[in-house]
Design a protein around this motif. Sequence first.
Motif, PDB file in Angstrom:
ATOM      1  N   VAL A 117      -1.524  -8.415  10.907  1.00  0.00           N
ATOM      2  CA  VAL A 117      -1.906  -9.259   9.143  1.00  0.00           C
ATOM      3  C   VAL A 117      -2.984  -9.838   8.888  1.00  0.00           C
ATOM      4  O   VAL A 117      -2.814 -10.668   9.605  1.00  0.00           O
ATOM      5  CB  VAL A 117      -0.618  -8.653   8.097  1.00  0.00           C
ATOM      6  CG1 VAL A 117      -1.151  -9.140   6.643  1.00  0.00           C
ATOM      7  CG2 VAL A 117       0.200  -7.661   8.477  1.00  0.00           C
ATOM      8  N   ARG A 118      -4.205  -9.458   8.153  1.00  0.00           N
ATOM      9  CA  ARG A 118      -4.984 -10.643   8.118  1.00  0.00           C
ATOM     10  C   ARG A 118      -5.242 -10.780   6.748  1.00  0.00           C
ATOM     11  O   ARG A 118      -6.505 -11.538   6.734  1.00  0.00           O
ATOM     12  CB  ARG A 118      -6.773  -9.872   9.484  1.00  0.00           C
ATOM     13  CG  ARG A 118      -6.018 -10.753  10.706  1.00  0.00           C
ATOM     14  CD  ARG A 118      -5.500 -11.931  11.763  1.00  0.00           C
ATOM     15  NE  ARG A 118      -4.943 -12.331  12.824  1.00  0.00           N
ATOM     16  CZ  ARG A 118      -3.979 -11.973  13.087  1.00  0.00           C
ATOM     17  NH1 ARG A 118      -3.380 -11.695  12.133  1.00  0.00           N
ATOM     18  NH2 ARG A 118      -4.116 -12.868  14.777  1.00  0.00           N
ATOM     19  N   THR A 119      -4.759  -9.950   6.200  1.00  0.00           N
ATOM     20  CA  THR A 119      -5.134 -10.153   4.750  1.00  0.00           C
ATOM     21  C   THR A 119      -4.025 -10.026   4.075  1.00  0.00           C
ATOM     22  O   THR A 119      -2.800  -9.093   4.336  1.00  0.00           O
ATOM     23  CB  THR A 119      -5.996  -8.820   3.987  1.00  0.00           C
ATOM     24  OG1 THR A 119      -7.402  -8.569   5.032  1.00  0.00           O
ATOM     25  CG2 THR A 119      -6.702  -9.151   2.719  1.00  0.00           C
ATOM     26  N   VAL A 120      -3.721 -10.973   3.198  1.00  0.00           N
ATOM     27  CA  VAL A 120      -2.183 -10.901   2.665  1.00  0.00           C
ATOM     28  C   VAL A 120      -2.639 -11.298   0.887  1.00  0.00           C
ATOM     29  O   VAL A 120      -2.772 -12.341   0.419  1.00  0.00           O
ATOM     30  CB  VAL A 120      -1.337 -12.102   3.335  1.00  0.00           C
ATOM     31  CG1 VAL A 120       0.055 -12.384   1.720  1.00  0.00           C
ATOM     32  CG2 VAL A 120      -1.245 -11.779   5.085  1.00  0.00           C
TER      33      VAL A 120
ATOM     34  N   ILE B  40      -6.686 -14.650   2.009  1.00  0.00           N
ATOM     35  CA  ILE B  40      -5.032 -15.092   1.082  1.00  0.00           C
ATOM     36  C   ILE B  40      -5.809 -14.436  -0.097  1.00  0.00           C
ATOM     37  O   ILE B  40      -7.046 -15.357  -0.553  1.00  0.00           O
ATOM     38  CB  ILE B  40      -4.557 -15.976   1.293  1.00  0.00           C
ATOM     39  CG1 ILE B  40      -4.326 -16.357   2.629  1.00  0.00           C
ATOM     40  CG2 ILE B  40      -3.564 -16.460   0.584  1.00  0.00           C
ATOM     41  CD1 ILE B  40      -3.199 -17.872   3.112  1.00  0.00           C
ATOM     42  N   ALA B  41      -5.107 -13.458  -0.746  1.00  0.00           N
ATOM     43  CA  ALA B  41      -5.646 -13.520  -2.322  1.00  0.00           C
ATOM     44  C   ALA B  41      -3.927 -13.469  -3.313  1.00  0.00           C
ATOM     45  O   ALA B  41      -3.237 -13.110  -2.993  1.00  0.00           O
ATOM     46  CB  ALA B  41      -5.892 -11.791  -2.472  1.00  0.00           C
ATOM     47  N   GLU B  42      -4.584 -14.711  -4.653  1.00  0.00           N
ATOM     48  CA  GLU B  42      -3.113 -14.915  -4.952  1.00  0.00           C
ATOM     49  C   GLU B  42      -3.465 -14.682  -5.680  1.00  0.00           C
ATOM     50  O   GLU B  42      -4.851 -14.201  -6.561  1.00  0.00           O
ATOM     51  CB  GLU B  42      -2.998 -17.099  -4.706  1.00  0.00           C
ATOM     52  CG  GLU B  42      -2.606 -16.496  -3.620  1.00  0.00           C
ATOM     53  CD  GLU B  42      -2.906 -19.074  -3.577  1.00  0.00           C
ATOM     54  OE1 GLU B  42      -2.279 -18.827  -2.521  1.00  0.00           O
ATOM     55  OE2 GLU B  42      -4.091 -19.135  -3.839  1.00  0.00           O
ATOM     56  N   ASN B  43      -2.005 -15.400  -7.064  1.00  0.00           N
ATOM     57  CA  ASN B  43      -2.859 -14.770  -8.925  1.00  0.00           C
ATOM     58  C   ASN B  43      -2.942 -13.011  -8.523  1.00  0.00           C
ATOM     59  O   ASN B  43      -3.284 -13.007  -9.926  1.00  0.00           O
ATOM     60  CB  ASN B  43      -3.222 -15.049  -8.872  1.00  0.00           C
ATOM     61  CG  ASN B  43      -2.852 -16.908  -9.422  1.00  0.00           C
ATOM     62  OD1 ASN B  43      -2.231 -17.545  -9.380  1.00  0.00           O
ATOM     63  ND2 ASN B  43      -3.756 -18.144  -8.818  1.00  0.00           N
ATOM     64  N   LEU B  44      -2.219 -12.210  -7.969  1.00  0.00           N
ATOM     65  CA  LEU B  44      -2.744 -10.796  -8.538  1.00  0.00           C
ATOM     66  C   LEU B  44      -2.055 -10.565  -9.654  1.00  0.00           C
ATOM     67  O   LEU B  44      -0.746 -11.362 -10.003  1.00  0.00           O
ATOM     68  CB  LEU B  44      -2.142  -9.812  -7.565  1.00  0.00           C
ATOM     69  CG  LEU B  44      -2.958 -10.319  -6.267  1.00  0.00           C
ATOM     70  CD1 LEU B  44      -2.909  -9.533  -4.836  1.00  0.00           C
ATOM     71  CD2 LEU B  44      -4.463 -10.454  -6.579  1.00  0.00           C
TER      72      LEU B  44
ATOM     73  N   ALA C 124     -18.591 -22.401   0.716  1.00  0.00           N
ATOM     74  CA  ALA C 124     -16.810 -22.289  -0.246  1.00  0.00           C
ATOM     75  C   ALA C 124     -16.121 -22.168   0.738  1.00  0.00           C
ATOM     76  O   ALA C 124     -16.248 -20.977   1.621  1.00  0.00           O
ATOM     77  CB  ALA C 124     -17.058 -21.704  -1.795  1.00  0.00           C
ATOM     78  N   ASP C 125     -14.762 -22.462   0.087  1.00  0.00           N
ATOM     79  CA  ASP C 125     -13.894 -21.832   0.689  1.00  0.00           C
ATOM     80  C   ASP C 125     -12.717 -21.194   0.240  1.00  0.00           C
ATOM     81  O   ASP C 125     -11.603 -20.507   0.599  1.00  0.00           O
ATOM     82  CB  ASP C 125     -12.333 -23.379   1.540  1.00  0.00           C
ATOM     83  CG  ASP C 125     -11.938 -23.714   0.137  1.00  0.00           C
ATOM     84  OD1 ASP C 125     -12.820 -23.794  -0.857  1.00  0.00           O
ATOM     85  OD2 ASP C 125     -10.967 -24.980   0.373  1.00  0.00           O
ATOM     86  N   GLY C 126     -13.347 -20.779  -0.745  1.00  0.00           N
ATOM     87  CA  GLY C 126     -12.263 -19.370  -1.606  1.00  0.00           C
ATOM     88  C   GLY C 126     -13.639 -19.658  -2.578  1.00  0.00           C
ATOM     89  O   GLY C 126     -14.529 -19.930  -3.156  1.00  0.00           O
ATOM     90  N   ALA C 127     -13.013 -17.719  -3.049  1.00  0.00           N
ATOM     91  CA  ALA C 127     -14.353 -17.058  -4.594  1.00  0.00           C
ATOM     92  C   ALA C 127     -13.348 -16.388  -5.466  1.00  0.00           C
ATOM     93  O   ALA C 127     -12.117 -15.926  -4.908  1.00  0.00           O
ATOM     94  CB  ALA C 127     -14.912 -17.019  -3.836  1.00  0.00           C
ATOM     95  N   PRO C 128     -13.175 -16.248  -6.909  1.00  0.00           N
ATOM     96  CA  PRO C 128     -12.892 -14.924  -7.344  1.00  0.00           C
ATOM     97  C   PRO C 128     -12.892 -13.938  -6.696  1.00  0.00           C
ATOM     98  O   PRO C 128     -13.766 -13.768  -6.177  1.00  0.00           O
ATOM     99  CB  PRO C 128     -13.480 -15.224  -8.711  1.00  0.00           C
ATOM    100  CG  PRO C 128     -14.437 -16.826  -9.219  1.00  0.00           C
ATOM    101  CD  PRO C 128     -14.573 -16.443  -7.016  1.00  0.00           C
ATOM    102  N   VAL C 129     -12.217 -12.936  -6.965  1.00  0.00           N
ATOM    103  CA  VAL C 129     -11.961 -11.456  -6.111  1.00  0.00           C
ATOM    104  C   VAL C 129     -11.160 -10.376  -7.084  1.00  0.00           C
ATOM    105  O   VAL C 129     -10.538 -11.246  -8.019  1.00  0.00           O
ATOM    106  CB  VAL C 129     -11.156 -11.678  -5.007  1.00  0.00           C
ATOM    107  CG1 VAL C 129      -8.984 -11.827  -5.503  1.00  0.00           C
ATOM    108  CG2 VAL C 129     -11.027 -10.420  -4.348  1.00  0.00           C
ATOM    109  N   ARG C 130     -12.162  -9.504  -6.913  1.00  0.00           N
ATOM    110  CA  ARG C 130     -11.915  -8.475  -7.592  1.00  0.00           C
ATOM    111  C   ARG C 130     -10.535  -7.511  -7.230  1.00  0.00           C
ATOM    112  O   ARG C 130     -11.207  -6.590  -6.178  1.00  0.00           O
ATOM    113  CB  ARG C 130     -12.903  -7.652  -8.269  1.00  0.00           C
ATOM    114  CG  ARG C 130     -12.820  -6.143  -9.124  1.00  0.00           C
ATOM    115  CD  ARG C 130     -12.486  -6.242 -10.612  1.00  0.00           C
ATOM    116  NE  ARG C 130     -12.930  -6.709 -11.502  1.00  0.00           N
ATOM    117  CZ  ARG C 130     -13.047  -7.086 -12.833  1.00  0.00           C
ATOM    118  NH1 ARG C 130     -11.417  -7.283 -12.924  1.00  0.00           N
ATOM    119  NH2 ARG C 130     -13.174  -7.744 -13.347  1.00  0.00           N
TER     120      ARG C 130
END
Length: 296
Positions: A212-215, A243-247, A275-281
Motif C-alpha cells: 500500500v502506498r496511499t493511506v 497520506i491523506a488526513e481529515n477525510l 512543499a511537503d503537503g497540499a490540500p487535496v480534493r
Amino acid sequence: MAAAFLSQIATFLPFLFGLSTASIIVAKSAEHMDPAAPNYVGGLLAIAPTWYFVPVCLIALIGGMSTGTTSLYGTGLDFSSVFASFTRVRATVFVGTLSIVFIFVGRFAANLTQSISTFATLIITCTAPWMVIMMLGYVTRRGWYDPDALQVFNRRQRGGRYWFTHGWNWRGLTASIVLVATGWSAHWGTDAYLAHPYLTEEAAALLVERGVRTVGIDALSVDPTPAADFPAHRVLCGAHAVIAENLTGLDRLLRARADGLSVEVSMLPIRLGGADGAPVRAVARVTGQAQRVPQE
C-alpha cells in the motif's frame, strides 16, 4: 502528420464498404458466406454488375494506401528513433523498400501468406495496449509535449522530463488505496477531534509490507496528537507513501462495500512547488448493483 491523420480516417471507407457488401451478400447469395467455407470475393462477384469492377478497385486502392501510409509513417518514425543516423525520409524509404522485398519473397518464394497474417495479428495484439497508453497520455498531457525532451534518445543522451530509470513499480501498478474509517470526522470542529484514533507503527509497517502506498484517514492524523516522533508518518513516508488526513464521508463508502458495490477513490492535490503537503480534493465513485442479503 496531416497525411498520416487523413490516411487513418480513410481506413473507414473500406471498412464500411466491406461491412455493407457482406450484409448484401448474406441476403442475396448466402451460400458464399457459409461459416464453414466463406467466400466473400466469390459472393461479391456473383451479385455485382460488371461496371462495379471500377469502384471496387478504387476502394481497394484507397484502403490499401491508407493502411500502408499509416503503417509506413509509424515504422519510419520508430526506425529513425532507434537509428539516429537515418533521417525520417531515409528511414521511411529504407523500411518501405525492405518491406516490399519481404512481401514478395514471403508470398511467391516461400508461400508464407498464413504465417504473415498470423504475425500481423500478433503485432496488433501486442501493440494495442501501448496504443491505449499513448492515447491516455495524449489526453492527460492535453496534447502538449516538450519537443526538446522527446529527442533525448536521438541525441544519445539521458535525462529530461520523460526519462525514467527506476524500473517497473509493480506495487504501484495496482494503485491500492487504503481508507481508515474511524467515524471521527463527526467530531470536526470540537475539542474531541484532537483525541482521535490513529495508526500504530506496526499497522503502518503492515500496510507498507502489503504494497500500500496511499493511506487516508477520517481523523486529524495517522499519528496521535501530540506525537513524539510520528512513527506512522516515519514508516509510510519512508516508503514514499502518500497520506491523506481529515477525510469525511467514509461511512458511506463502508455501507457501499457492505452492499457489494465497487468503490473507486481518487486523490486530486493542488500542485505546490517546494512543499511537503497540499490540500487535496478526495472524491469517490460507487458503481455496481447492490447485493446486500437481508439479515435475520
